[in-house]
Scaffold this motif. Structure first.
Motif, PDB file in Angstrom:
ATOM      1  N   HIS A   1       0.837  -1.197   0.000  1.00  0.00           N
ATOM      2  CA  HIS A   1       0.000   0.000   0.000  1.00  0.00           C
ATOM      3  C   HIS A   1       0.880   1.257   0.000  1.00  0.00           C
ATOM      4  O   HIS A   1       2.078   1.196   0.307  1.00  0.00           O
ATOM      5  N   PRO A   2       0.336   2.404  -0.379  1.00  0.00           N
ATOM      6  CA  PRO A   2       1.153   3.609  -0.578  1.00  0.00           C
ATOM      7  C   PRO A   2       2.025   4.001   0.612  1.00  0.00           C
ATOM      8  O   PRO A   2       3.198   4.362   0.424  1.00  0.00           O
ATOM      9  N   LEU A   3       1.499   3.960   1.812  1.00  0.00           N
ATOM     10  CA  LEU A   3       2.312   4.357   2.963  1.00  0.00           C
ATOM     11  C   LEU A   3       3.441   3.367   3.215  1.00  0.00           C
ATOM     12  O   LEU A   3       4.536   3.753   3.656  1.00  0.00           O
ATOM     13  N   HIS A   4       3.197   2.099   2.919  1.00  0.00           N
ATOM     14  CA  HIS A   4       4.237   1.077   3.054  1.00  0.00           C
ATOM     15  C   HIS A   4       5.371   1.355   2.059  1.00  0.00           C
ATOM     16  O   HIS A   4       6.562   1.296   2.407  1.00  0.00           O
ATOM     17  N   ARG A   5       4.981   1.696   0.819  1.00  0.00           N
ATOM     18  CA  ARG A   5       6.002   2.006  -0.175  1.00  0.00           C
ATOM     19  C   ARG A   5       6.802   3.241   0.218  1.00  0.00           C
ATOM     20  O   ARG A   5       8.025   3.283   0.046  1.00  0.00           O
TER      21      ARG A   5
ATOM     22  N   PHE B   1     -10.161  -4.101  -7.678  1.00  0.00           N
ATOM     23  CA  PHE B   1     -10.917  -3.889  -6.458  1.00  0.00           C
ATOM     24  C   PHE B   1      -9.981  -3.415  -5.355  1.00  0.00           C
ATOM     25  O   PHE B   1      -8.905  -3.983  -5.158  1.00  0.00           O
ATOM     26  N   PRO B   2     -10.365  -2.361  -4.621  1.00  0.00           N
ATOM     27  CA  PRO B   2      -9.525  -1.886  -3.523  1.00  0.00           C
ATOM     28  C   PRO B   2      -9.631  -2.800  -2.312  1.00  0.00           C
ATOM     29  O   PRO B   2     -10.726  -3.135  -1.862  1.00  0.00           O
ATOM     30  N   LEU B   3      -8.473  -3.200  -1.794  1.00  0.00           N
ATOM     31  CA  LEU B   3      -8.401  -4.056  -0.617  1.00  0.00           C
ATOM     32  C   LEU B   3      -7.668  -3.299   0.477  1.00  0.00           C
ATOM     33  O   LEU B   3      -6.488  -2.948   0.324  1.00  0.00           O
ATOM     34  N   VAL B   4      -8.358  -3.022   1.572  1.00  0.00           N
ATOM     35  CA  VAL B   4      -7.773  -2.265   2.672  1.00  0.00           C
ATOM     36  C   VAL B   4      -6.958  -3.204   3.553  1.00  0.00           C
ATOM     37  O   VAL B   4      -7.434  -4.276   3.961  1.00  0.00           O
ATOM     38  N   ILE B   5      -5.713  -2.806   3.836  1.00  0.00           N
ATOM     39  CA  ILE B   5      -4.842  -3.582   4.712  1.00  0.00           C
ATOM     40  C   ILE B   5      -4.968  -3.011   6.128  1.00  0.00           C
ATOM     41  O   ILE B   5      -4.594  -1.868   6.380  1.00  0.00           O
ATOM     42  N   PRO B   6      -5.497  -3.790   7.075  1.00  0.00           N
ATOM     43  CA  PRO B   6      -5.725  -3.253   8.421  1.00  0.00           C
ATOM     44  C   PRO B   6      -4.421  -3.117   9.209  1.00  0.00           C
ATOM     45  O   PRO B   6      -3.482  -3.878   9.030  1.00  0.00           O
ATOM     46  N   CYS B   7      -4.386  -2.103  10.052  1.00  0.00           N
ATOM     47  CA  CYS B   7      -3.265  -1.905  10.962  1.00  0.00           C
ATOM     48  C   CYS B   7      -3.755  -1.041  12.113  1.00  0.00           C
ATOM     49  O   CYS B   7      -4.902  -0.576  12.126  1.00  0.00           O
ATOM     50  N   GLU B   8      -2.896  -0.823  13.082  1.00  0.00           N
ATOM     51  CA  GLU B   8      -3.304  -0.058  14.257  1.00  0.00           C
ATOM     52  C   GLU B   8      -3.766   1.352  13.889  1.00  0.00           C
ATOM     53  O   GLU B   8      -4.715   1.883  14.469  1.00  0.00           O
ATOM     54  N   GLU B   9      -3.108   1.961  12.888  1.00  0.00           N
ATOM     55  CA  GLU B   9      -3.406   3.351  12.543  1.00  0.00           C
ATOM     56  C   GLU B   9      -4.783   3.530  11.899  1.00  0.00           C
ATOM     57  O   GLU B   9      -5.334   4.637  11.931  1.00  0.00           O
ATOM     58  N   ASN B  10      -5.324   2.486  11.280  1.00  0.00           N
ATOM     59  CA  ASN B  10      -6.607   2.677  10.594  1.00  0.00           C
ATOM     60  C   ASN B  10      -7.758   1.893  11.224  1.00  0.00           C
ATOM     61  O   ASN B  10      -8.834   1.788  10.637  1.00  0.00           O
TER      62      ASN B  10
ATOM     63  N   LEU C   1      -8.698  -9.794   6.134  1.00  0.00           N
ATOM     64  CA  LEU C   1      -8.847 -10.353   7.480  1.00  0.00           C
ATOM     65  C   LEU C   1      -7.617 -11.154   7.891  1.00  0.00           C
ATOM     66  O   LEU C   1      -7.216 -11.139   9.056  1.00  0.00           O
ATOM     67  N   ASP C   2      -7.028 -11.846   6.931  1.00  0.00           N
ATOM     68  CA  ASP C   2      -5.855 -12.684   7.206  1.00  0.00           C
ATOM     69  C   ASP C   2      -4.594 -11.823   7.159  1.00  0.00           C
ATOM     70  O   ASP C   2      -3.989 -11.628   6.109  1.00  0.00           O
ATOM     71  N   ARG C   3      -4.190 -11.304   8.301  1.00  0.00           N
ATOM     72  CA  ARG C   3      -3.041 -10.397   8.335  1.00  0.00           C
ATOM     73  C   ARG C   3      -1.735 -11.113   7.995  1.00  0.00           C
ATOM     74  O   ARG C   3      -0.742 -10.462   7.664  1.00  0.00           O
ATOM     75  N   GLN C   4      -1.727 -12.426   8.054  1.00  0.00           N
ATOM     76  CA  GLN C   4      -0.533 -13.169   7.678  1.00  0.00           C
ATOM     77  C   GLN C   4      -0.285 -13.090   6.167  1.00  0.00           C
ATOM     78  O   GLN C   4       0.818 -13.383   5.698  1.00  0.00           O
ATOM     79  N   SER C   5      -1.327 -12.673   5.422  1.00  0.00           N
ATOM     80  CA  SER C   5      -1.190 -12.572   3.967  1.00  0.00           C
ATOM     81  C   SER C   5      -0.533 -11.266   3.534  1.00  0.00           C
ATOM     82  O   SER C   5      -0.356 -11.042   2.347  1.00  0.00           O
ATOM     83  N   TYR C   6      -0.205 -10.424   4.502  1.00  0.00           N
ATOM     84  CA  TYR C   6       0.467  -9.167   4.177  1.00  0.00           C
ATOM     85  C   TYR C   6       1.793  -9.121   4.918  1.00  0.00           C
ATOM     86  O   TYR C   6       1.844  -9.150   6.146  1.00  0.00           O
ATOM     87  N   ARG C   7       2.883  -9.057   4.151  1.00  0.00           N
ATOM     88  CA  ARG C   7       4.220  -9.129   4.731  1.00  0.00           C
ATOM     89  C   ARG C   7       4.941  -7.790   4.625  1.00  0.00           C
ATOM     90  O   ARG C   7       4.727  -7.019   3.692  1.00  0.00           O
ATOM     91  N   ASP C   8       5.833  -7.555   5.557  1.00  0.00           N
ATOM     92  CA  ASP C   8       6.566  -6.298   5.565  1.00  0.00           C
ATOM     93  C   ASP C   8       7.519  -6.190   4.379  1.00  0.00           C
ATOM     94  O   ASP C   8       7.775  -5.093   3.889  1.00  0.00           O
ATOM     95  N   ASP C   9       8.035  -7.307   3.890  1.00  0.00           N
ATOM     96  CA  ASP C   9       9.015  -7.221   2.813  1.00  0.00           C
ATOM     97  C   ASP C   9       8.394  -7.172   1.423  1.00  0.00           C
ATOM     98  O   ASP C   9       8.926  -6.522   0.517  1.00  0.00           O
ATOM     99  N   VAL C  10       7.236  -7.833   1.209  1.00  0.00           N
ATOM    100  CA  VAL C  10       6.671  -7.898  -0.146  1.00  0.00           C
ATOM    101  C   VAL C  10       5.251  -7.355  -0.243  1.00  0.00           C
ATOM    102  O   VAL C  10       4.697  -7.239  -1.338  1.00  0.00           O
ATOM    103  N   GLY C  11       4.635  -7.032   0.883  1.00  0.00           N
ATOM    104  CA  GLY C  11       3.255  -6.575   0.842  1.00  0.00           C
ATOM    105  C   GLY C  11       2.290  -7.737   0.776  1.00  0.00           C
ATOM    106  O   GLY C  11       2.505  -8.781   1.403  1.00  0.00           O
ATOM    107  N   LEU C  12       1.214  -7.584  -0.014  1.00  0.00           N
ATOM    108  CA  LEU C  12       0.207  -8.628  -0.123  1.00  0.00           C
ATOM    109  C   LEU C  12       0.827  -9.858  -0.760  1.00  0.00           C
ATOM    110  O   LEU C  12       1.372  -9.794  -1.868  1.00  0.00           O
ATOM    111  N   ASP C  13       0.733 -10.988  -0.077  1.00  0.00           N
ATOM    112  CA  ASP C  13       1.434 -12.200  -0.483  1.00  0.00           C
ATOM    113  C   ASP C  13       0.467 -13.143  -1.185  1.00  0.00           C
ATOM    114  O   ASP C  13      -0.125 -14.035  -0.583  1.00  0.00           O
ATOM    115  N   ILE C  14       0.284 -12.928  -2.478  1.00  0.00           N
ATOM    116  CA  ILE C  14      -0.569 -13.804  -3.287  1.00  0.00           C
ATOM    117  C   ILE C  14       0.273 -14.334  -4.429  1.00  0.00           C
ATOM    118  O   ILE C  14       0.623 -13.600  -5.354  1.00  0.00           O
ATOM    119  N   ALA C  15       0.618 -15.581  -4.384  1.00  0.00           N
ATOM    120  CA  ALA C  15       1.413 -16.196  -5.457  1.00  0.00           C
ATOM    121  C   ALA C  15       0.456 -16.956  -6.358  1.00  0.00           C
ATOM    122  O   ALA C  15       0.150 -18.115  -6.134  1.00  0.00           O
TER     123      ALA C  15
END
Length: 754
Positions: free
Chosen positions: A497-501, A670-679, A731-745
């Protein structure tokens, strides 16, 4: 209207017979006659800038005459059923050889309609005029007791369709511009009544004051103290010299690092102030929000925050409704671009020029008499090239604008503007010499390279950037490199997501500045607005403009020898699905530079190939693909139908259809919101249906766009839930990683995103 009010209703003693608005507290009412005259006067003031005051006045004085019906008075006074009050004015104007204004009045709430056919029964303009002819709308004839309608005076230039397509296009364009004056005036007058006070917008300074501020700021650049600054000052001088020319179409061809951001603004403000009729504002359109944010902040620092409107979906104006709050005033200014300097997106500018909805069209009249700066002009979508050029030319021809095409890789639009009667005048005195002086890299073709070999080459570099054409290849390369070492390794794609980048980009810049190991695998998102400075860059073959942009991330500050600063251009040997557009651009690049196809240690003259590349690209596209939605022909129809009332001409323009079709960013994701403490708070309010404007902007900065197949995959394992009709939350926060973002292979369309 005696006997029309129900017994027991409470209104001020002096209430008018025909009411247009009632204040929320019920203590004040506004007469239809007062509202019509106020809107007409304000609309005519707006349109005076382009010589159509009489036409805008006619639209304003007629737009609500349907409120003179008893049916509407029952609606507003006694909460009666909804009633059509806009067809009446459209029908009356069709009698006065002002058929084009009928579109404006008919659409002043719902948007400009399609013209339709004489057989239509509703919805289209002709359908609604048919309804008026059948007396199928409420009787509004009482307007004659208070309002006089007449044929408006001819505008400064003809809006009656001529015998050529260009004249018809001008007619449709003028219709939209007068519509803008009407709907903005209607909104502002209604708002003023409801608030019992006029709008407190931004209190911006004059362009003359802003010109003096930038001139004072630029004095610190002189005398130049390095060879790069000497070149930048030379370009600044060119911009000042060219600014005294008459309005028209200009180009500023300047390589990365030449200081064109300040040069553009210097030209714009001096150009606006040097005209016999001073221009009113500067509008800078940019393809990427990252560049917008960067440029707008720099402009605010010099010009003052009150003078710079930053307008894009993720800018946070705050939630205050206090007129003393600058964010509140800027939020209002964003509705109609009522600010001295506007920094916005290509999407906002170009889609508004072909929009039909009132919210998008309100700003159009404020584009008149502006200097329009198109930064990174090569990013104008090829499939909309002709409609964009046509609209820009119309603004120059009839609305007092100047247009500046600014980029390091000019997209060769001279021929297209020449068709519209414009010579594109270059601002830089010697673009070729400027490019040579700032040439800081050497391009080399590596031919076909497999991922394994590419990964080994990257592992051997202390600092390197690799740009590929698909997210899938970026991920595959990153994984190969990560198997060896994650030290200083980064992955940048829109799966983050933009802030992550932004966070990762800041980390990368810090490592580069410190001289530490830094290897980045990315997609094209780093090619504009990201000020990286790598000693070596690898670029998968693409369009020549992309290769030059990649070169702008190598030896950016000119601190290294040109011969040692290499951009390796390679053809991926492994198969990845990439968009057809990327494949075509790569093929055209290879056709003008055959040496891209084979490994060679010789220097590729990439910059020299830019004109040939764009000319061949446009030829390969053909006329149809340069206007993929057939916009210009549809807005240039020469088949004037006749009013069912008196036979006066009403050209049939598909305003609504074109407004829906003209989308620079195609739907399908489709926009997918990545949840975190800030939002978390914003997400909870969204779930409760209490989402605010600020929440929407906040969530957009934590959003990743995904395609339907990935959406279905995530939904199939219960990893997402709907947040709204078109937005989802992960919902599955494990699908979003700090190094690659959304992890869908997955296989599929994700290659279409950068």
């Amino acid at each position: 209207m005696e006997g029309s009010r129900e017994e027991g209703a409470h209104f001020p003693d002096a209430a008018p017979e025909y009411v247009a608005h009632i204040s929320e507290d019920g203590e004040r009412v506004e007469s239809v006659e007062t509202h019509l005259r106020q809107v007409a006067q304000l609309a005519s003031t707006f349109a005076d800038d382009f010589g159509a005051a009489s036409w805008a006045y006619a639209a304003g004085i007629a737009h609500d005459i349907g409120k003179f019906s008893l049916a509407f008075q029952r609606r507003i006074l006694h909460d009666g059923p909804k009633v059509d009050h806009s067809t009446a004015g459209a029908a009356e104007l069709s009698k006065y050889a002002a058929g084009m204004l009928s579109y404006c009045v008919a659409g002043h709430h719902g948007g400009l309609p399609n013209g339709g056919t004489i057989l239509d029964d509703g919805g289209t303009l002709l359908g609604r005029l048919n309804a008026a002819e059948r007396n199928a709308i409420p009787d509004y004839s009482s307007y004659r007791n208070e309002i006089t309608l007449s044929c408006p005076d001819a505008p400064r230039f003809s809006v009656i369709p001529s015998d050529n397509e260009s004249g018809a296009f001008s007619t449709s364009f003028m219709t939209r511009m007068v519509f803008s004056c009407l709907v903005d005036a209607d909104f502002l007058c209604t708002e003023a009544f409801m608030n019992n006070a006029g709008r407190q917008g931004v209190e911006g300074d004059s362009l003359e004051v802003l010109r003096d501020r930038i001139e004072k700021h630029l004095q610190s650049f002189y005398p130049p103290r390095t060879w790069v600054n000497e070149i930048r000052c030379s370009l600044l001088d060119d911009c000042l010299t060219a600014s005294s020319q008459q309005p028209g179409v200009f180009s500023l061809t300047a390589p990365t690092g030449s200081g064109k951001t300040w040069g553009l603004l210097r030209f714009a403000l001096n150009h606006a102030c040097s005209q016999s009729k001073p221009m009113r504002r500067v509008i800078c359109a940019i393809p990427y929000t990252s560049i917008i944010e960067q440029n707008a902040q720099e402009y605010r620092t010099v010009l003052g925050a009150e003078n710079v409107l930053e307008h894009h979906s993720s800018f946070d104006y705050g939630e205050s409704d206090d007129p003393k709050d600058l964010g509140y005033r800027l939020r209002l200014a964003a509705e109609n671009w009522d600010a001295p300097v506007v920094v916005t997106t290509n999407v906002q500018l170009f889609e508004s020029l072909y929009a039909s909805k009132t919210s998008r069209c309100r700003k159009l009249h404020n584009i008149a008499n502006s200097v329009i700066l198109l930064d990174e002009a090569q990013m104008i979508p090829v499939k909309y090239l002709k409609p964009c050029v046509k609209a820009l030319s119309e603004l120059v021809n009839n609305y007092g604008c100047s247009v500046v095409l600014c980029t390091a890789t000019q997209p060769c639009l001279d021929g297209f503007f020449a068709e519209e009667g414009h010579e594109v005048r270059e601002i830089a005195a010697n673009p070729a010499a400027l490019a040579t002086a700032l040439s800081r890299v050497r391009y080399q073709s590596d031919g076909a390279v497999a991922d394994d070999a590419l990964a080994q080459s990257l592992l051997g570099q202390h600092q390197a950037l690799c740009i590929v054409n698909s997210r899938k290849q970026a991920r595959a390369l990153y994984d190969k490199l990560a198997e060896q070492s994650k030290d200083g390794l980064f992955h940048l794609t829109t799966m983050m997501h933009p802030l992550h980048r932004q966070k990762k980009i800041a980390e990368i810049k810090a490592l580069l500045d410190a001289g530490q190991r830094c290897v980045v695998v990315a997609t094209c998102l780093v090619e504009a607005g990201v000020d990286f400075d790598f000693p070596v860059v690898y670029r998968a073959v693409s369009g020549v403009d992309s290769l030059v942009q990649a070169g702008g991330r190598c030896n950016r500050e000119g601190k290294r020898e040109k011969g040692a600063s290499i951009v390796h251009v390679f053809t991926p040997a492994d198969h990845y699905v990439v968009p057809a557009e990327v494949e075509q651009r790569a093929a055209v690049a290879q056709s003008v530079m055959p040496s891209l196809l084979s490994a060679s240690d010789s220097c590729l003259e990439v910059e020299d190939a830019v004109p040939a590349y764009f000319n061949r690209l446009y030829k390969a596209k053909g006329e149809r693909e340069l206007d993929a939605k057939n916009v210009v022909p549809r807005m240039s129809q020469l088949d004037p139908r006749r009013s069912p009332r008196d036979g006066s001409p009403i050209c049939v323009f598909p305003f609504s259809d074109v407004g829906s079709d003209f989308k620079l960013i195609e739907e399908g994701s489709f926009p997918l919101v990545i949840p975190c403490e800030e939002n978390e708070g914003a997400i909870e309010r969204a779930r409760s249906g209490l989402l605010t404007r600020g929440d929407q902007r906040l969530l957009s900065r934590y959003t990743v766009s995904i395609y339907l197949n990935d959406l279905k995959a995530l939904d199939g394992v219960g990893a997402i839930e709907p947040l709204s009709a078109s937005t989802y939350i992960l919902l599955d926060r494990q699908s979003y990683r700090d190094d690659v973002g959304l992890d869908i292979a997955r296989e599929g369309g994700d290659a279409l995103f950068c």
